[in-house]
Design a protein around this motif. Structure first.
Motif, PDB file in Angstrom:
ATOM      1  N   GLN A  66      48.897  30.011  44.516  1.00  0.00           N
ATOM      2  CA  GLN A  66      47.818  30.985  44.571  1.00  0.00           C
ATOM      3  C   GLN A  66      47.961  31.885  43.342  1.00  0.00           C
ATOM      4  O   GLN A  66      48.951  32.613  43.221  1.00  0.00           O
ATOM      5  N   PHE A  67      47.005  31.801  42.443  1.00  0.00           N
ATOM      6  CA  PHE A  67      47.075  32.594  41.222  1.00  0.00           C
ATOM      7  C   PHE A  67      46.503  33.988  41.465  1.00  0.00           C
ATOM      8  O   PHE A  67      45.413  34.115  42.045  1.00  0.00           O
ATOM      9  N   PRO A  68      47.213  35.023  41.050  1.00  0.00           N
ATOM     10  CA  PRO A  68      46.689  36.377  41.228  1.00  0.00           C
ATOM     11  C   PRO A  68      45.379  36.570  40.463  1.00  0.00           C
ATOM     12  O   PRO A  68      45.160  35.952  39.414  1.00  0.00           O
ATOM     13  N   ASP A  69      44.559  37.440  40.968  1.00  0.00           N
ATOM     14  CA  ASP A  69      43.301  37.775  40.295  1.00  0.00           C
ATOM     15  C   ASP A  69      43.577  38.870  39.272  1.00  0.00           C
ATOM     16  O   ASP A  69      43.237  40.045  39.456  1.00  0.00           O
ATOM     17  N   PHE A 124      51.698  21.129  56.010  1.00  0.00           N
ATOM     18  CA  PHE A 124      52.137  21.895  54.835  1.00  0.00           C
ATOM     19  C   PHE A 124      50.976  22.684  54.240  1.00  0.00           C
ATOM     20  O   PHE A 124      51.114  23.880  53.944  1.00  0.00           O
ATOM     21  N   VAL A 125      49.835  22.030  54.053  1.00  0.00           N
ATOM     22  CA  VAL A 125      48.685  22.713  53.454  1.00  0.00           C
ATOM     23  C   VAL A 125      48.245  23.882  54.335  1.00  0.00           C
ATOM     24  O   VAL A 125      47.978  24.994  53.840  1.00  0.00           O
ATOM     25  N   GLU A 126      48.196  23.661  55.637  1.00  0.00           N
ATOM     26  CA  GLU A 126      47.791  24.740  56.548  1.00  0.00           C
ATOM     27  C   GLU A 126      48.793  25.893  56.514  1.00  0.00           C
ATOM     28  O   GLU A 126      48.412  27.066  56.551  1.00  0.00           O
ATOM     29  N   ALA A 127      50.100  25.560  56.435  1.00  0.00           N
ATOM     30  CA  ALA A 127      51.121  26.604  56.377  1.00  0.00           C
ATOM     31  C   ALA A 127      51.002  27.407  55.086  1.00  0.00           C
ATOM     32  O   ALA A 127      51.129  28.641  55.094  1.00  0.00           O
ATOM     33  N   PHE A 128      50.754  26.719  53.970  1.00  0.00           N
ATOM     34  CA  PHE A 128      50.601  27.454  52.709  1.00  0.00           C
ATOM     35  C   PHE A 128      49.409  28.403  52.769  1.00  0.00           C
ATOM     36  O   PHE A 128      49.514  29.573  52.369  1.00  0.00           O
ATOM     37  N   LEU A 129      48.284  27.919  53.240  1.00  0.00           N
ATOM     38  CA  LEU A 129      47.091  28.755  53.277  1.00  0.00           C
ATOM     39  C   LEU A 129      47.286  29.955  54.197  1.00  0.00           C
ATOM     40  O   LEU A 129      46.821  31.064  53.906  1.00  0.00           O
ATOM     41  N   ALA A 130      48.016  29.753  55.299  1.00  0.00           N
ATOM     42  CA  ALA A 130      48.311  30.873  56.197  1.00  0.00           C
ATOM     43  C   ALA A 130      49.194  31.900  55.484  1.00  0.00           C
ATOM     44  O   ALA A 130      48.969  33.114  55.581  1.00  0.00           O
ATOM     45  N   GLN A 151      56.751  33.173  56.549  1.00  0.00           N
ATOM     46  CA  GLN A 151      56.997  32.699  57.916  1.00  0.00           C
ATOM     47  C   GLN A 151      56.340  31.357  58.238  1.00  0.00           C
ATOM     48  O   GLN A 151      56.960  30.500  58.879  1.00  0.00           O
ATOM     49  N   PRO A 152      55.094  31.091  57.826  1.00  0.00           N
ATOM     50  CA  PRO A 152      54.519  29.776  58.143  1.00  0.00           C
ATOM     51  C   PRO A 152      55.331  28.611  57.575  1.00  0.00           C
ATOM     52  O   PRO A 152      55.444  27.551  58.206  1.00  0.00           O
TER      53      PRO A 152
END
Length: 458
Positions: free
Chosen positions: A252-255, A339-345, A401-402
Motif C-alpha cells: 500500500q503506497f502512501p498518498d 492472504f489477500v483478504e488479510a492484507f486488505l484488512a 493482526q490479520p
C-alpha cells in the motif's frame, strides 16, 4: 561519576578510534538504529579503528560489568541496551574477491551494496540480501535468505570463515576445519544462523561464491484487483521452478508527493523474480505471471551482479516501522485468497507491505545441516510484513493482526531468523538446536558478556 563511566572514560583515552558517551554531542546520532521506532540508549557507542581497539573495548566492558553488542549500521536493534557498549565496526571496510577460490572476504562494516560492486565482472555471485544497505556479516549470521537461496542455499551455509574477538579478548579465526578444535567447530556451527545470540565481536567474514555469468529479473506491479490471480500464478511458478528466486506480495503506497504518480495512494500486488541464466528462459518464466493480468509497471531486465540492488529497488533510508515475520505452511489458491483478504484488512489500519518468499529448492536440502545452526527449511513460504509508522490513522497492532492470524492458521514451523522480524531464536529453531546454541554460548561466553539482538530462548 559511576565506576562504569570512569572505566569508559579511561577506555576512550586508550582507543585509536572513537568512543561516545551519553553527554557527547554526536551520541544521539551514533546510537540511532535502522528502525527509528526502536529506542536504544547504550552506555557508550564505540567506533573501533582496528582489532586492537576491539580487544580493548571487550576487556574494558568485562572489567566494568558492562555488556557488548554489535550493530554495524543499526539493523536488528531490539532493546534499550542499558548497561551495554554498542560497537559500530564501520572502519572494518576491506573487500576482496578471490576468483579462483570463489571466496568473498569483507570486513564487518561492509554492506552488501559494496560487496556486490566488488563482484562486478567476476562471473560470480554471493548469496546477497536484496537491500544494498544490509550488512554482509549481519545477514549471514542471521541465516540470510537471498534471491539466490533457492538455487544455492541460505547465506549462513556459505560462511567459510570468520574472524572475531572473543570474551577473553583473544583474536580467533574460525573455519571449523581444524579436527583438534572442537570448540571452533561448534562456534562456526552456531554462527551459521544463530550468530545474533552474540558469541563475540566479528571483524571479518569469508563467504563462498557461486557461478553467475548471466542474470535476469526485476519487479512486476499489478493493480490490487488482480492480486489473487497474480499471486497464485507466481506461487505456482515457484513450485514448478524450485531454483527461481521469487518475492510475492502486496503493498500500500502512501498518498504522498514523494511517491511515483502512478503508484501514489494505490494498493498493488507485486512479483519480483531473479533467474540465474539466460534472458529467454527468464522471460519465459515471467510470462506465466504476465499471462493472467496486465502490469502497472514492468522492470524485468538482464542485469549484472553489481546491479542486483537496483533490480530489487527496496527503500534504503532508516525509517520507523513495526514488523512481523513467520513461516507459512500453505501456498495453494485457497491460502492466496486468505492472504489477500488479510492484507486488505491490515491495510485499512496502515499496513504497508507484506512479502512472501517461496522457500524449497536448496533451502530445503538437509545435506550438511550439521554444519550450520540454520537447517533445512520445510515450510513452503516465509512471510515478512511491515507497517510504516508515519501519518495519521496508523495502528500497528491492528495492521499486523490479520497477518498474525493468517500465520496462526497456516503454521510452517521453524524458519529463517533474518526473515522472522523481532523475537527470540526459538521462533526459528527446534529445541535440540536451541540447546546446542545455548551450550556453545556457555562455552565461549560463560559470563554473558555479548548481548545479541535475539535471545536463544524466551
Amino acid at each position: 561519576m559511576t565506576d562504569a563511566t570512569t572505566a569508559l572514560e579511561a577506555l576512550r583515552s586508550r582507543l585509536t578510534g572513537r568512543l561516545l558517551l551519553p553527554d557527547d554531542a554526536d551520541y544521539d546520532a551514533a546510537r540511532s538504529p535502522w528502525n527509528l521506532a526502536v529506542e536504544q540508549r547504550p552506555a557508550a557507542v564505540a567506533f573501533p579503528a582496528d582489532v586492537a581497539d576491539v580487544q580493548a573495548i571487550v576487556l574494558a566492558a568485562a572489567e566494568a560489568g558492562l555488556g557488548v553488542t554489535t550493530q554495524p549500521n543499526g539493523h536488528g536493534a531490539a532493546g534499550d541496551l542499558d548497561g551495554v557498549v554498542l560497537v559500530r565496526p564501520t572502519a572494518f571496510d576491506e573487500v576482496s574477491v578471490d576468483v579462483p577460490a570463489r571466496v568473498l572476504r569483507v570486513g564487518a562494516g561492509v554492506n552488501w551494496g559494496a560487496a556486490l560492486q566488488a563482484l562486478e565482472g567476476s562471473g560470480l555471485i554471493g548469496l546477497a540480501g536484496s537491500n544494498p544497505e544490509v550488512n554482509v556479516v549481519g545477514l549471514a549470521i542471521n541465516g540470510g535468505h537471498s534471491m539466490f537461496s533457492r538455487l544455492h542455499g541460505l547465506t549462513a551455509r556459505s560462511i567459510a570463515a570468520l574472524e572475531l574477538v572473543d570474551a577473553s579478548g583473544a583474536v580467533r579465526r574460525v573455519t571449523g576445519l581444524d579436527d583438534d578444535d572442537e570448540q571452533g567447530r561448534e562456534l562456526i556451527w552456531a554462527l551459521r544462523g544463530g550468530g545474533a545470540a552474540g558469541f563475540g565481536v566479528i571483524t571479518a567474514i569469508e563467504l563462498e561464491l557461486f557461478p553467475g555469468e548471466a542474470l535476469f529479473g526485476g519487479g512486476l506491479v499489478f493493480d490490487a484487483e488482480h492480486a489473487k490471480l497474480v499471486i497464485a500464478a507466481a506461487l505456482a511458478l515457484g513450485r514448478d521452478v524450485p531454483d527461481l528466486g521469487l518475492d510475492v506480495g502486496m503493498m500500500q503506497f502512501p498518498d504522498l508527493p514523494v511517491m511515483p504518480p502512478h503508484l501514489r495512494g494505490r494498493t498493488v500486488a507485486t512479483v519480483s523474480l531473479v533467474h540465474v541464466g539466460d534472458e529467454a528462459t527468464g522471460r519465459g518464466y515471467a510470462d506465466r505471471v504476465l499471462a493472467v493480468a496486465e502490469p502497472i509497471a514492468n522492470a524485468l531486465t538482464p542485469f549484472t551482479i553489481g546491479e542486483l540492488a537496483a533490480v530489487a529497488a527496496e527503500p534504503t533510508d532508516p525509517m520507523p516501522t513495526a514488523d512481523f515475520g513467520a513461516s507459512l505452511g500453505s501456498d495453494d489458491d485457497a491460502f492466496v485468497a486468505e492472504f489477500v483478504e488479510a492484507f486488505l484488512a491490515g491495510a485499512s489500519h496502515g499496513l504497508t507491505r507484506a512479502g512472501m518468499r517461496p522457500v524449497g529448492g536448496a533451502t530445503a536440502d538437509a545435506l550438511g545441516a550439521d554444519l550450520a545452526a540454520v537447517g533445512a527449511v520445510s515450510a513452503p513460504l516465509v512471510l515478512n510484513t511491515g507497517v510504516l509508522l508515519a501519518g495519521p490513522g496508523v495502528d500497528p497492532e491492528a495492521a499486523l493482526q490479520p497477518l498474525r492470524d493468517l500465520a496462526a492458521r497456516h503454521p510452517g514451523g521453524g524458519g529463517i531468523p533474518s526473515m522472522l522480524g523481532p523475537g527470540p531464536l526459538a521462533l526459528a529453531y527446534r529445541p535440540e538446536a536451541l540447546e546446542r546454541l545455548a551450550a556453545v554460548k556457555g562455552s565461549v561466553d560463560p559470563g554473558g558478556l555479548f548481548r545479541g539482538n535475539r535471545a536463544i530462548s524466551g
